[in-house]
Design an enzyme around this catalytic site. Structure first.
Site, mmCIF file in Angstrom:
data_model
loop_
_atom_site.group_PDB
_atom_site.id
_atom_site.type_symbol
_atom_site.label_atom_id
_atom_site.label_comp_id
_atom_site.label_asym_id
_atom_site.label_seq_id
_atom_site.Cartn_x
_atom_site.Cartn_y
_atom_site.Cartn_z
ATOM 1 C CG HIS A 193 -0.540 -0.442 1.911
ATOM 2 N ND1 HIS A 193 -0.139 -2.069 2.305
ATOM 3 C CD2 HIS A 193 0.728 -0.062 3.148
ATOM 4 C CE1 HIS A 193 0.871 -2.525 3.630
ATOM 5 N NE2 HIS A 193 1.589 -1.470 4.123
ATOM 6 C CB CYS A 194 4.026 1.994 0.926
ATOM 7 S SG CYS A 194 3.196 1.654 2.480
#
Ligand code: SAJ
Length: 433
Positions: A277-278
């Site tokens: 998610h980064c």
């Protein structure tokens, strides 16, 4: 002026005697570990989350985050040091507000700061003299000053005098047992010098090392540099995979040998693509901001192109393996080993394994999978259940594609029973040599 000096002094005192109360908004993989470390440092914490299940779970002392032990959370809840609520109106009860909400990308790969904005609206309704706000969510440079500052300077309040504001990037590496919230150096950039003083004093007992920088923009860019650095170097490792494939050279041998260089080199490894998610997302926050300033961040774009190409690259390798058995992808049973976006986590977000599955499915393959951390998942309306990794399951698959190198998997069984293997993580060689 005396009143304003006393506000700062009062907060410094509350840091010193730990009487400050913290609000942590967003009790996910960043917020819950942060809440636990803040409470562990002696402060009281009120966690805020929009998900009532999360609120209930936390209040019951059970952790829903892999890196936070339920025992530790339960004892802090029992001692009254941590509680959770969904009522944003209770924000006026806390002195410090740490914002740890998601900052995803929209469908058009533009920043989606809607979660930050929603929180900012709640904060603006309750903000009062003496409150401190720290944005922790990864975002584009300028967010803190442009989105949060005007929403705090309401009802005559002044940032740096009545209220205090900073950006302090989260550096949580899920599953990392060595570097956790407390012992990972914590960067923070205050909007004013007084903001930096106050927030450094409040955060000091929570983190082993603080790294103050001169502005929130500098702190926002520190985080984006960190994650863009990873995305670009992972992209380079992936491009070397394609290069070596065309030259008939073993890319892993090349990387391992290059990694013997004791200076001037940092090892990154190829994979099925870029998940999480980064890393796949954060660099696009910077690219978006710079487009607005009429500048194209070419490294970010190129890394994104190369990393996104990897699922298709590995699906072609599966097709080649099946070809060697005079089989086509259509109708072949392919066992996908590992669904999570990286080893030893249970998170599927942006996992390239899902892209590999979709591509294979669209070419007519029959998909089965095993992931010890992911018992089941749904993708494109299909429910998948993890199969037990038995010799039978392995030997009946026409090809096994290893997409996540979980430590828990018995790789010897895979080596001994799989008929054909495409190992995107080089785990068979590494774990069995
Ligand atoms: N990956 C590779 N090759 C590599 C390293 C990683 O293909 O050499 C892949 C992984 O499999 C994964 C993706 O890249 O799919 C991201 O990997 P990651 O190790 O960066 O994992 P994240 O995204 O969970 O955590 C990162 C943090 N990781 C490290 O610093 C090691 C850090 O960048 C941030 O604290 C965090 O993202 C965040 O929240 O920004």
């Amino acid at each position: 002026m005396r009143d304003r000096m006393s506000i700062e002094q009062e907060l410094l005192r509350k840091a010193k005697d730990r009487s400050a109360t913290f609000g942590v908004i967003g009790l996910g993989y960043v917020g819950l570990p942060l809440a636990v470390e803040i409470a562990g440092a002696g402060y009281r914490v009120l966690g805020f989350d929009v998900n009532p299940d999360v609120v209930g779970t936390v209040n019951s002392g059970a952790s829903h985050i892999q890196d936070v032990s339920s025992e530790r959370l339960a004892s802090l809840v029992k001692d009254g040091r941590i509680a959770a609520t969904g009522e944003m109106a209770r924000l006026d009860e806390v002195d410090v507000i740490s914002i740890c909400v998601p900052t995803p990308l929209s469908k058009t790969k533009d920043p989606d700061v809607s979660y930050v904005l929603a929180v900012a609206e709640s904060v603006t309704n309750t903000v009062r003299k003496g409150q401190v706000v720290v944005l922790e969510s990864t975002t584009y440079p300028g967010t803190t000053r442009e989105l949060l500052l005007p929403r705090l300077e309401v009802r005559g309040l002044r940032v740096g005098e009545d209220v205090f504001l900073a950006f302090s990037p989260e550096r949580v590496d899920p599953g990392n047992k060595a570097w956790m919230t407390r012992n990972t150096p914590k960067v923070l950039g205050g909007v004013t010098k007084a903001c930096r003083r106050v927030i450094a004093a409040l955060y000091q007992p929570v983190f082993d090392q603080l790294v103050p920088v001169s502005s929130p923009e500098a702190a926002e860019l520190v985080k984006l540099l960190e994650n863009t650095f990873r995305s670009v170097n992972i992209g380079l490792a992936n491009e070397m995979t394609i290069v070596c494939d065309k030259l008939g050279v073993d890319v892993w041998e090349v990387i391992e040998a290059a990694a013997t260089k004791p200076f001037g080199f940092m090892k990154f490894t190829p994979g099925p693509g870029l998940g999480g998610h980064c890393i796949p997302i954060d660099p696009h926050y910077l690219a978006w901001k710079m487009r607005g300033l009429n500048y194209k961040t070419r490294f970010i774009e190129v890394a994104g192109e190369v990393n996104s190409e990897m699922p298709a690259f590995w699906v072609r390798k599966v097709a080649e393996e099946l070809n060697a058995d005079s089989k086509s992808v259509r109708g072949a049973t392919v066992l996908v080993l590992g669904i999570a976006y990286k080893k030893d986590v249970d998170d599927l977000r942006e996992s390239p394994a899902l892209d590999v599955i979709r591509l294979l499915k669209h070419q007519g393959a029959v998909i089965t999978y095993h992931d010890p951390h992911v018992p089941c998942f749904t993708d494109e309306g299909v429910v998948y259940e993890s199969l037990d990794l038995t010799p039978e399951v392995l030997s009946t698959a026409d090809c096994v594609v290893i997409t996540t190198d979980h430590s828990k998997v018995n790789w010897a069984v895979v080596r001994d029973h799989a008929r054909r293997v495409v190992d995107t993580r080089h785990v068979l060689e590494e774990s069995l040599s």
